[in-house]
Design a protein around this motif. Sequence first.
Motif, short mmCIF file in Angstrom:
data_model
loop_
_atom_site.label_atom_id
_atom_site.label_comp_id
_atom_site.label_asym_id
_atom_site.label_seq_id
_atom_site.Cartn_x
_atom_site.Cartn_y
_atom_site.Cartn_z
N ALA A 1 1.18 -1.15 0.62
CA ALA A 1 0.12 -0.35 -0.24
C ALA A 1 1.42 1.14 0.07
CB ALA A 1 -0.93 -0.57 1.14
N GLN A 2 2.27 1.11 0.62
CA GLN A 2 2.41 1.66 1.10
C GLN A 2 3.90 2.51 -0.59
OE1 GLN A 2 5.11 2.22 4.56
NE2 GLN A 2 2.72 2.54 5.96
N THR A 3 3.96 1.25 -1.15
CA THR A 3 4.70 1.97 -2.21
C THR A 3 4.41 2.02 -3.45
OG1 THR A 3 5.63 -0.84 -2.12
CG2 THR A 3 7.11 0.64 -0.97
N GLY A 4 3.04 1.08 -3.47
CA GLY A 4 2.50 0.75 -4.28
C GLY A 4 3.07 -0.51 -5.21
N ASN A 5 3.70 -1.27 -5.08
CA ASN A 5 4.69 -2.35 -5.63
C ASN A 5 4.15 -3.56 -4.51
OD1 ASN A 5 7.26 -4.55 -5.47
ND2 ASN A 5 8.10 -3.27 -6.94
N THR A 6 3.93 -4.61 -5.53
CA THR A 6 3.78 -5.90 -5.31
C THR A 6 4.13 -7.07 -5.15
OG1 THR A 6 1.11 -5.23 -6.23
CG2 THR A 6 1.47 -7.66 -5.20
N LEU A 7 5.67 -7.07 -5.95
CA LEU A 7 6.47 -7.81 -6.34
C LEU A 7 7.14 -8.22 -5.23
CD1 LEU A 7 7.86 -9.85 -8.06
CD2 LEU A 7 9.27 -8.48 -9.01
N VAL A 8 8.06 -7.39 -4.85
CA VAL A 8 8.71 -7.27 -3.55
C VAL A 8 8.54 -7.98 -2.51
CG1 VAL A 8 10.86 -5.90 -2.68
CG2 VAL A 8 10.43 -5.87 -4.86
N PRO A 9 7.46 -6.92 -1.85
CA PRO A 9 6.88 -7.55 -0.90
C PRO A 9 6.55 -9.34 -0.69
CG PRO A 9 5.63 -5.73 -1.49
CD PRO A 9 6.96 -5.79 -2.36
N PHE A 10 5.57 -9.37 -2.14
CA PHE A 10 5.47 -10.36 -1.66
C PHE A 10 6.35 -11.75 -1.66
CE2 PHE A 10 1.70 -8.43 -1.49
CZ PHE A 10 0.31 -8.96 -0.38
N THR A 11 7.08 -11.47 -2.22
CA THR A 11 7.92 -12.32 -2.89
C THR A 11 8.79 -12.52 -1.60
OG1 THR A 11 8.99 -11.71 -5.59
CG2 THR A 11 10.01 -13.32 -4.51
N THR A 12 9.07 -11.63 -1.75
CA THR A 12 9.86 -12.02 0.26
C THR A 12 9.28 -12.75 1.23
OG1 THR A 12 10.75 -9.68 0.17
CG2 THR A 12 10.66 -10.40 2.19
N ILE A 13 7.83 -12.72 0.92
CA ILE A 13 7.22 -13.28 2.03
C ILE A 13 7.39 -14.78 1.60
CG2 ILE A 13 6.47 -11.62 3.59
CD1 ILE A 13 3.54 -12.69 1.79
N LEU A 14 7.05 -14.98 0.32
CA LEU A 14 7.11 -15.79 -0.12
C LEU A 14 7.97 -16.97 -0.02
CD1 LEU A 14 5.14 -17.49 -2.42
CD2 LEU A 14 6.95 -16.98 -4.23
N LEU A 15 9.54 -16.28 -0.21
CA LEU A 15 10.30 -17.31 0.00
C LEU A 15 10.76 -17.21 1.74
CD1 LEU A 15 12.68 -15.53 -2.32
CD2 LEU A 15 12.22 -17.45 -2.30
#
Length: 219
Positions: free
Chosen positions: A176-190
């Motif tokens: 919500a704060q960055t508008g980026n989906t790839l980085v946060p959700f890839t991080t929690i996936l790993l």
Amino acid sequence: MINWSGYIGLILDGALVTIQLTLMGSALALVMAFLAGLGRLSRFFAVRALATAYIEFFRGTSIFVQLFWAYFVLPFFGISLTPLQAGILALGLNVGAYGAEVVRGAIKSVGREQYEACTALNLGRWQCMRHIILPQALLVMLPTFGNNAIELLKATAVVSLISLTDMTFQAQVVRAQTGNTLVPFTTILLLYFAMACVISWGVRGLERRMARGLDGVRV
């Protein structure tokens, strides 16, 4: 340019909450699994009926509804829980119901000759269960218990619905704060994958250790 170090730190803080939920939820699930699993094997009808009702109720209803009940409905009965407590309660009771059938099935899988040997040795019901049956049944339970722990780990994501700051909640905040989906959700996936690997590794190690001593348990 987005400063990702701070946002990744936020997700790692959430990972600590996820680990806490997994450990405490698994502990509660383990206790409930043995209580209900042994209850299903009780000679007393009331105990069997109570254990069966618990298992069927928590296996037959949604974890989402159970979580919302624990957090939003129980206060109407004078029981107020923090988001963490509600999450542990819902996850532990839900996974414990599945674990109970694992306990019951593993105990029933132990050969009849083991029970006959207990009778020949004049061992009481509790002595037989504690010293002979359960050590053998535990080895059968372990792989499924490991799977249940991983399922509980993955189910911790539902606590974000009651605003508990686990890593899924924090990933949503970062998005919500960055508008980026790839980085946060890839991080929690790993992170989820790494935690699941640790659980699998620990269970396999415990399984090998118990298997080495099992021959000394059989009678």
